[in-house]
Design a protein around this motif. Structure first.
Motif, PDB file in Angstrom:
ATOM      1  N   GLN A   1      28.919 -24.988  33.758  1.00  0.00           N
ATOM      2  CA  GLN A   1      28.772 -26.140  32.667  1.00  0.00           C
ATOM      3  C   GLN A   1      28.437 -25.476  31.238  1.00  0.00           C
ATOM      4  N   PHE A   2      28.393 -24.020  31.225  1.00  0.00           N
ATOM      5  CA  PHE A   2      28.669 -23.573  29.725  1.00  0.00           C
ATOM      6  C   PHE A   2      29.829 -23.788  29.263  1.00  0.00           C
ATOM      7  N   GLY A   3      30.837 -23.952  30.196  1.00  0.00           N
ATOM      8  CA  GLY A   3      32.333 -23.928  29.691  1.00  0.00           C
ATOM      9  C   GLY A   3      32.533 -25.574  29.622  1.00  0.00           C
ATOM     10  N   THR A   4      32.258 -26.342  30.598  1.00  0.00           N
ATOM     11  CA  THR A   4      32.556 -27.628  30.815  1.00  0.00           C
ATOM     12  C   THR A   4      31.912 -28.581  29.739  1.00  0.00           C
ATOM     13  N   ASN A   5      30.468 -28.422  29.837  1.00  0.00           N
ATOM     14  CA  ASN A   5      29.783 -29.253  28.727  1.00  0.00           C
ATOM     15  C   ASN A   5      29.426 -28.746  27.427  1.00  0.00           C
ATOM     16  N   TRP A   6      29.270 -27.408  27.312  1.00  0.00           N
ATOM     17  CA  TRP A   6      28.962 -26.628  26.032  1.00  0.00           C
ATOM     18  C   TRP A   6      29.885 -25.670  25.573  1.00  0.00           C
ATOM     19  N   PRO A   7      30.828 -25.966  25.449  1.00  0.00           N
ATOM     20  CA  PRO A   7      32.043 -24.815  24.992  1.00  0.00           C
ATOM     21  C   PRO A   7      31.648 -24.230  23.861  1.00  0.00           C
ATOM     22  N   GLY A   8      31.079 -25.045  22.751  1.00  0.00           N
ATOM     23  CA  GLY A   8      30.752 -24.334  21.474  1.00  0.00           C
ATOM     24  C   GLY A   8      29.537 -23.546  21.572  1.00  0.00           C
ATOM     25  N   TYR A   9      28.878 -23.557  22.749  1.00  0.00           N
ATOM     26  CA  TYR A   9      27.671 -22.498  22.657  1.00  0.00           C
ATOM     27  C   TYR A   9      28.445 -21.100  22.995  1.00  0.00           C
TER      28      TYR A   9
END
Length: 462
Positions: A79-87
């Protein structure tokens, strides 16, 4: 519904399910080491058998818990990549290495020696098997170390530099040992200890209630009670230090936890209130005068900043306010139950056969009390950081993906259904193992009066 809000709920659902299992395994690994050492040190044959039974049953519980923790952790990391890529685009230079260290130093250690711990008994030497148990326990602690280092950095960032909008490590020591990390690590480890202790208490009490327990369950129950009775007050002291650290670095979170809207000297402690974010006030307050200032400033006239000092930069109050009270209330309840249990056990001459069934039902009902407190505390930590994903530096809304809200809602529904099914299956398997474990061990393990310190039977010590 807003896509960012749905993405936050989805991540919350994932992390809620995931944290259930590390909150057990971090401390359970050390409990297994304790059982193993008690088994090796016991001089009496019956005691050796009791501790062996305890070790065998709870090793299975650990393996089941570890497996679900790994599965849910992998799902969460996507989900770091799918929901929060800017993170990861902004802080990947810091978050990436810390997550990698967790895999390299903790997960591999756990996974590698878990096989020896589970299947190496009688295939490797006693000290090698004991060492494998220690390394698995140490691996779970190291996993908590690295994950909490990253999470604490997001709460109190330090040791970084910003180049072209990207965060770079200036000092890894300052990043890892950021201002809130020691307090969060101790608080989480003690929370795991309480969660594990009440799992030991609850399942052992259930065995006694169902008439399937041997003396092994009594030993485990007593161990859990002593463990909880010692850890609960230690957690309260650690929580006080953690609160003082949070007041220093995140005063808006403390203001939300205490429901303080205006900066106040001699702030009261609210036992009950319904915070109204829209009206920026509390309704139906029940308060103890000046107690919040006394606890947080150690001065009845100490000043506490209010939420109005942080316009558009403080967390949603209602959730933080009530999650904090659930956490504290459950912690106090666990303290009282463990102390009452020890007192009652002492009064009964340390004989659980004399323990009243209502008390055993109380113990069984508290089996997952640690989960309630841990989840509530985690919500205080994570919701309390909002509206930032890295406190004071990066807003959550700035790093969210542009996935349509309908897609997020669909995957959220799927996650919730699957997680509920897995959770029910986990609890069902624990119930099954607790009710059948001793029967299976009795079938393969006997103590021969003429064998002295030896075990006879298939696959046991000889």
């Amino acid at each position: 519904m807003d896509a960012v809000f749905l993405a936050r709920i989805q991540f919350a659902a994932n992390i809620t399910f995931h944290i259930l299992f590390p909150s057990i395994s971090i401390a359970l690994g050390w409990a297994l080491l304790f059982f193993r050492m008690k088994h090796l040190r016991a001089k009496d044959a019956q005691q050796k058998l009791d501790w062996l039974r305890a070790y065998r049953l709870w090793t299975k519980v650990f393996a089941l818990t570890f497996a679900l923790g790994v599965v849910s952790g992998v799902t969460m990391s996507f989900q770091f990549g799918t929901n929060w890529p800017g993170y990861m685009e902004r802080v990947g230079n810091i978050a990436g290495p810390l997550l990698s260290y967790e895999v390299l130093t903790a997960f591999f250690l756990e996974a590698g020696f878990l096989g020896v711990m589970l299947f190496g008994h009688r295939r490797v030497g006693e000290m090698v098997h004991l060492g494998a148990t220690f390394l698995v326990a140490f691996g779970t602690l190291m996993s908590a170390f690295w994950i909490l280092a990253l999470n604490s950095w997001m709460q109190t960032p330090a040791g970084y530099g910003i180049v072209d909008g990207q965060f770079h490590a200036r000092s890894w020591l300052e990043i890892i040992f950021n201002p809130s990390f020691p307090y969060r690590l101790v608080h989480m480890v003690l929370a795991s200890a309480l969660t594990c202790a009440f799992l030991l208490i609850g399942i052992s009490a259930w065995q006694l209630l169902k008439g399937v327990a041997t003396t092994s369950a009594s030993r485990v129950l007593r161990t859990g009670l002593v463990f909880a009775a010692l850890v609960a007050p230690a957690q309260m002291v650690a929580g006080d230090f953690h609160g003082l650290n949070t007041l220093k670095h995140q005063p808006q979170k403390i203001a939300a936890m205490e429901g303080i809207w205006e900066t106040t000297r001699g702030a009261p402690l609210l036992l009950f209130a319904i915070p109204d974010d829209a009206a920026r006030t509390n309704r139906f307050e029940l308060a103890v005068p000046k107690l919040a200032s006394l606890i947080l400033r150690h001065d009845t006239e100490g000043e506490l900043k209010g939420l109005n000092e942080f316009p558009s930069a403080h967390p949603p109050v209602f959730a933080v306010f009530w999650c904090f009270r659930i956490m504290v209330g459950m912690g106090v309840l666990m303290l009282l139950v463990s102390w009452f249990g020890l007192w009652r056990h002492w009064r009964d001459g340390w004989d659980f056969a004399k323990m009243p069934r209502p008390v055993l039902w109380l113990f069984a009902g508290m089996t997952f009390a640690g989960w309630v407190a841990t989840i509530a505390g985690w919500y205080v930590t994570e919701i309390g950081r909002q509206p930032f994903i890295v406190a004071g530096l990066i807003r959550t809304s700035d790093v969210a993906s542009r996935v349509p809200s309908s897609s997020i809602a669909l995957t959220l529904a799927i996650y919730v259904v699957v997680y509920l099914a897995l959770l029910l299956a986990y609890v069902g398997v624990l119930k099954y193992m607790s009710e059948t474990a001793d029967k299976k061990l009795n079938a393969i393990t006997t103590v021969s009066p003429s064998a002295g310190q030896q075990y006879q039977g298939r696959g046991e010590f000889a």
